[in-house]
Design a protein around this motif. Structure first.
Motif, mmCIF file in Angstrom:
data_model
loop_
_atom_site.group_PDB
_atom_site.id
_atom_site.type_symbol
_atom_site.label_atom_id
_atom_site.label_comp_id
_atom_site.label_asym_id
_atom_site.label_seq_id
_atom_site.Cartn_x
_atom_site.Cartn_y
_atom_site.Cartn_z
ATOM 1 N N ARG A 79 36.824 25.931 -39.580
ATOM 2 C CA ARG A 79 38.471 25.519 -39.620
ATOM 3 C C ARG A 79 39.174 25.511 -38.443
ATOM 4 N N VAL A 80 40.152 25.388 -36.934
ATOM 5 C CA VAL A 80 39.929 25.800 -36.026
ATOM 6 C C VAL A 80 41.455 25.780 -36.181
ATOM 7 N N CYS A 81 41.889 27.201 -36.015
ATOM 8 C CA CYS A 81 43.566 27.932 -36.413
ATOM 9 C C CYS A 81 44.499 28.177 -35.208
ATOM 10 N N TRP A 82 45.621 28.505 -34.841
ATOM 11 C CA TRP A 82 45.894 29.760 -33.872
ATOM 12 C C TRP A 82 47.039 30.038 -34.246
ATOM 13 N N GLU A 83 46.899 32.219 -34.160
ATOM 14 C CA GLU A 83 48.588 31.555 -34.374
ATOM 15 C C GLU A 83 49.062 32.645 -32.588
ATOM 16 N N GLY A 106 40.884 20.164 -39.132
ATOM 17 C CA GLY A 106 41.326 20.697 -40.183
ATOM 18 C C GLY A 106 42.499 22.095 -40.366
ATOM 19 N N GLY A 107 42.773 22.323 -39.313
ATOM 20 C CA GLY A 107 43.253 23.607 -38.878
ATOM 21 C C GLY A 107 45.065 23.523 -38.654
ATOM 22 N N CYS A 108 45.847 24.707 -38.235
ATOM 23 C CA CYS A 108 46.756 23.854 -38.220
ATOM 24 C C CYS A 108 47.138 25.078 -36.645
ATOM 25 N N ILE A 109 48.283 25.244 -35.943
ATOM 26 C CA ILE A 109 49.129 25.770 -34.898
ATOM 27 C C ILE A 109 50.208 26.734 -35.512
ATOM 28 N N LYS A 110 50.129 27.822 -35.636
ATOM 29 C CA LYS A 110 51.656 28.129 -36.340
ATOM 30 C C LYS A 110 51.857 29.271 -34.780
ATOM 31 N N PHE A 111 53.551 28.877 -34.550
ATOM 32 C CA PHE A 111 53.808 28.723 -33.375
ATOM 33 C C PHE A 111 54.979 30.582 -34.266
ATOM 34 N N ASP A 112 55.077 31.593 -33.242
ATOM 35 C CA ASP A 112 56.160 32.545 -33.039
ATOM 36 C C ASP A 112 57.319 32.209 -32.501
ATOM 37 N N LEU A 113 58.072 31.843 -33.378
ATOM 38 C CA LEU A 113 59.683 31.231 -32.566
ATOM 39 C C LEU A 113 60.418 32.890 -32.347
ATOM 40 N N LYS A 114 60.899 33.240 -31.926
ATOM 41 C CA LYS A 114 61.237 34.875 -32.113
ATOM 42 C C LYS A 114 62.128 34.790 -32.031
ATOM 43 N N ALA A 115 62.880 33.918 -31.147
ATOM 44 C CA ALA A 115 64.078 34.024 -31.073
ATOM 45 C C ALA A 115 64.604 32.392 -30.336
ATOM 46 N N PRO A 168 49.824 13.925 -41.159
ATOM 47 C CA PRO A 168 50.625 14.683 -41.719
ATOM 48 C C PRO A 168 50.314 15.926 -42.755
ATOM 49 N N GLN A 169 49.122 15.595 -42.788
ATOM 50 C CA GLN A 169 48.671 17.017 -43.951
ATOM 51 C C GLN A 169 47.082 16.759 -43.771
ATOM 52 N N PRO A 170 46.866 18.427 -44.194
ATOM 53 C CA PRO A 170 47.634 19.332 -44.272
ATOM 54 C C PRO A 170 48.604 19.704 -43.100
ATOM 55 N N PRO A 171 49.199 20.497 -43.291
ATOM 56 C CA PRO A 171 50.771 20.444 -42.187
ATOM 57 C C PRO A 171 49.960 21.290 -40.249
ATOM 58 N N LEU A 172 49.892 20.072 -39.626
ATOM 59 C CA LEU A 172 49.423 20.817 -38.563
ATOM 60 C C LEU A 172 50.015 21.522 -37.640
ATOM 61 N N VAL A 173 51.575 21.834 -37.442
ATOM 62 C CA VAL A 173 52.555 22.731 -36.846
ATOM 63 C C VAL A 173 53.281 23.520 -38.105
ATOM 64 N N VAL A 174 52.776 24.539 -37.804
ATOM 65 C CA VAL A 174 53.353 25.887 -38.501
ATOM 66 C C VAL A 174 54.590 27.017 -37.705
ATOM 67 N N ALA A 175 55.311 27.334 -38.304
ATOM 68 C CA ALA A 175 56.421 27.956 -36.998
ATOM 69 C C ALA A 175 56.854 29.006 -38.096
ATOM 70 N N SER A 176 57.415 30.656 -37.590
ATOM 71 C CA SER A 176 57.579 31.607 -38.216
ATOM 72 C C SER A 176 58.532 32.784 -37.422
ATOM 73 N N THR A 177 59.014 33.519 -37.579
ATOM 74 C CA THR A 177 59.691 33.832 -37.236
ATOM 75 C C THR A 177 60.078 35.355 -37.588
ATOM 76 N N LEU A 178 59.505 36.585 -36.893
ATOM 77 C CA LEU A 178 60.610 37.927 -37.635
ATOM 78 C C LEU A 178 61.958 38.125 -37.717
ATOM 79 N N LEU A 179 62.059 38.359 -39.249
ATOM 80 C CA LEU A 179 63.639 38.818 -39.005
ATOM 81 C C LEU A 179 64.400 40.614 -38.832
ATOM 82 N N ILE A 180 64.284 40.715 -37.207
ATOM 83 C CA ILE A 180 64.537 41.707 -36.981
ATOM 84 C C ILE A 180 65.642 42.099 -37.320
ATOM 85 N N PRO A 181 66.101 42.828 -38.087
ATOM 86 C CA PRO A 181 67.351 43.906 -38.649
ATOM 87 C C PRO A 181 68.457 44.154 -36.569
ATOM 88 N N GLY A 182 69.293 43.739 -37.274
ATOM 89 C CA GLY A 182 69.964 43.972 -35.294
ATOM 90 C C GLY A 182 70.464 42.809 -34.253
#
Length: 370
Positions: free
Chosen positions: A216-220, A241-250, A282-296
């Motif tokens: 399975r081929v995935c990306w971050e 059957g992989g996914c692409i994970k986007f870092d949505l930082k702001a 639709p399954q397994p999820p093709l696109v996943v998002a993440s955000t880092l909770l940077i204090p301040g």
């Protein structure tokens, strides 16, 4: 180069004051130098202060301070920076240069990728683990491909040591050599780094070879690659059957530039482009998002704006909120608090998302000695 914490962090618990408004009522990173409020309300004054931090840090690692825009130069076009290089100039990622009137690829081609790899036993600390079959594949592993270049310059980067790799010193590996390390227990591959966006020709070539082996081929990724390259990446993930994970930082562009050195326009456009293909599988999820909770900096309001953007596309896209630990030039900030994380979850839910998770929970409220 060995980067020392003392080069940026003061070594005590005094609060840094914003260099624009003078207030220290919320966490301010000494490296960025300005607070979130000023970045949002007075970006014309606050943003140059943060950009100066990026310039100094990039020069310290021998990287171009800004993306070259030489009139009449040679255009790269592989990512959103769209560097135009004069003779002898290197692109923002450091892997391409103009030489004798042509574009020279120092790395990032199918023949030579600047990277390190390792086998990461499943289940692993992946932002998509909670929605991926890999969570149940004990005994198998993920082939983690760590690319030694990036199209962002995040002042908080936890993998900042990719900057110590170079095309001259290596390690360099062809796509075929990388694919050859897969074995019957290689369930998936994840291209990350750094970021694969600066070495997409290599990653795509390796991904196709690994796909033939049933991997399975995935990306971050930060999503900065050319849209056509993104299309090929999404296709590989769809087929395997992989996914692409986007870092949505702001979501706020000025905040994004302060944190990463880059605009988020291409990232958001590519996220929409990839998500448009979710109905194909639709399954397994093709696109996943993440955000880092940077204090301040990345507060509940920012999370709400990101989540609202995601929900408008598809409210069932999985969204991981990651706890922050101090790294690189923002080592003077605290870890994410449990209160911050809970407020972020509530903000994402209020924005319309239905699949939300907090990652790196072991970091919440962790005291960090300075």
């Amino acid at each position: 180069m060995v980067w020392k914490r003392s080069q940026w962090a003061r070594g005590d618990n005094r609060r840094t004051a914003c260099r624009r408004c003078g207030l220290s009522t919320r966490p301010v990173s000494e490296a960025i130098g300005v607070c979130l409020h000023c970045l949002r309300t007075r970006p014309e004054e606050a943003l140059p202060i943060a950009q100066e931090a990026h310039r100094r840090a990039r020069e310290a690692f021998g990287m171009p301070a800004v993306a070259p825009r030489t009139p009449g130069g040679i255009r790269c076009g592989l990512c959103a920076w769209d560097c135009t290089l004069g003779e002898g100039e290197r692109g923002y990622c450091g892997l391409r240069m103009a030489q004798k009137g042509r574009l020279v690829h120092l790395a990032g081609t199918p023949e030579k990728g600047l990277l390190q790899w390792y086998r990461d036993p499943l289940p692993t600390n992946c932002v998509a683990d909670w929605v991926c079959e890999g969570h149940h594949r004990r005994g198998d592993h993920n082939l983690a491909v760590f690319y030694g270049s990036c199209t962002f310059h995040c002042l908080f980067c936890q993998n900042w040591h990719f900057r110590e790799l170079s095309p001259q010193a290596g390690p360099l590996l062809s796509a075929q050599e990388l694919a050859n390390v897969a074995n019957p227990h290689t369930f998936c591959v994840c291209f990350f780094g750094g970021d694969p966006s600066s070495q997409m020709p290599h990653a795509l070539a390796a991904g196709r070879l690994l796909a033939r082996k049933g991997v399975r081929v995935c990306w971050e990724t930060n999503g900065m690659m050319h849209p056509k390259l993104l299309d090929h990446a999404v296709q590989l993930s769809l087929e395997t059957g992989g996914c692409i994970k986007f870092d949505l930082k702001a979501f706020d562009e000025n905040l994004h530039i302060a944190l990463t050195g880059a605009s988020n326009r291409r990232t958001l456009e590519n996220f929409q482009r990839a998500a448009a293909r979710i109905p194909e599988r639709p399954q397994p999820p093709l696109v996943v998002a993440s955000t880092l909770l940077i204090p301040g900096y990345v507060d509940a309001e920012e999370v709400h704006r990101i989540a609202r953007f995601i929900a408008a596309i598809d409210p069932e896209i999985p969204y991981t909120l990651l706890a922050f630990a101090p790294h690189f030039l923002m080592a003077d900030l605290p870890c994410t608090s449990s209160t911050h994380a809970q407020e972020a979850v509530e903000a994402a839910r209020a924005a319309g998302l239905s699949r939300i998770r907090v990652g790196n929970v072991f970091l919440l409220d962790m005291p960090v000695p300075f």
